[in-house]
Design an enzyme around this catalytic site. Sequence first.
Site, PDB file in Angstrom:
ATOM      1  N   ALA A  24     -24.920  40.813  16.307  1.00 40.68           N
ATOM      2  CA  ALA A  24     -25.038  40.608  14.938  1.00 40.68           C
ATOM      3  C   ALA A  24     -25.514  41.741  14.626  1.00 40.68           C
ATOM      4  CB  ALA A  24     -25.901  39.512  15.086  1.00 40.68           C
ATOM      5  N   SER A  25     -26.908  42.627  15.589  1.00 44.96           N
ATOM      6  CA  SER A  25     -27.227  43.493  14.310  1.00 44.96           C
ATOM      7  C   SER A  25     -26.562  44.675  14.627  1.00 44.96           C
ATOM      8  CB  SER A  25     -28.304  44.469  16.061  1.00 44.96           C
ATOM      9  OG  SER A  25     -27.303  44.921  17.331  1.00 44.96           O
ATOM     10  N   SER A 149      -9.553  46.019  17.362  1.00 49.58           N
ATOM     11  CA  SER A 149      -9.417  46.639  16.562  1.00 49.58           C
ATOM     12  C   SER A 149      -7.446  47.302  16.241  1.00 49.58           C
ATOM     13  CB  SER A 149     -10.251  48.393  17.679  1.00 49.58           C
ATOM     14  OG  SER A 149      -9.628  50.093  16.691  1.00 49.58           O
ATOM     15  N   TYR A 162     -11.483  52.120  25.441  1.00 52.47           N
ATOM     16  CA  TYR A 162     -11.395  51.557  24.677  1.00 52.47           C
ATOM     17  C   TYR A 162     -10.427  50.817  24.366  1.00 52.47           C
ATOM     18  CZ  TYR A 162     -13.359  50.220  19.937  1.00 52.47           C
ATOM     19  OH  TYR A 162     -13.784  49.393  18.536  1.00 52.47           O
TER      20      TYR A 162
END
Length: 254
Positions: A24-25, A149, A162
């Site tokens: 959440a940061s 993604s 990734y």
Amino acid sequence: MKEILSWGVFTLKNRKRSAFVTGASGAIGKAIAQRLAEDGFNLYLHYHSNEKSMQALALELQNYEVDVTVLQGDFSSLADLETITENVFELDVFIHAAGNSEYGLFTDLSDKKLQCLYNVHVGAPLHLTRAFLPKLRRSSHPRILFISSIWGEVGAAMEVAYSTMKGAQIAFVKALSKEVAGNGITVNALTPGAVDTAMLAQFSKQEKQELIEEIPLLRLGDPVDVANAAAFLVRDESDYITGQVLGVNGGWHM
């Protein structure tokens, strides 16, 4: 593992709806937390190391009549994961928005960085999901949402590991959605395209412009675009949508 922090406990708007958001940061996690607060969700917000950003977000969320609990944790630590799950009580929505990336040739990727990618994108969220399922089964409208993604769908050179981790998230969403459908739990994924976050900071202004020219809507995504899609998929009205992968990419990939 740091202590559990409650940065602001406010009048509860709706005790029956609570959401846990990892990462959440970060830009996307923050946007999702803001949107969920607007929609009246009580929040459990996870962060790893960016305490300054999390403090600012918690302060901002004081504008909403929601309860906010902040949980710090390192996803490479089983002890941290267990502490997090022990401090999440009633739960209706689990959103995995935490993420990191490594740009470069696959042959140059160290074992340490490969393991870190696995921990953040696959290992930790699977562990958390398994731990949260009993709580979610008690909800009237339980939701699980992964922020994956576009590269998990089509793959990207220079981001092979990734892409692999994001593809694993999509496979997990599709499989788990079938397993828990009988419990009324929906499981979906969002696949953002090129979103204007820190992950694009390594690219030059010219490279970003060339990227924009490949996107039919001719702009980069904004974290709010992802948050709006997430808000839709966790609404009560989305009960009949599960096992789906929704692209938030400006038409870049269809």
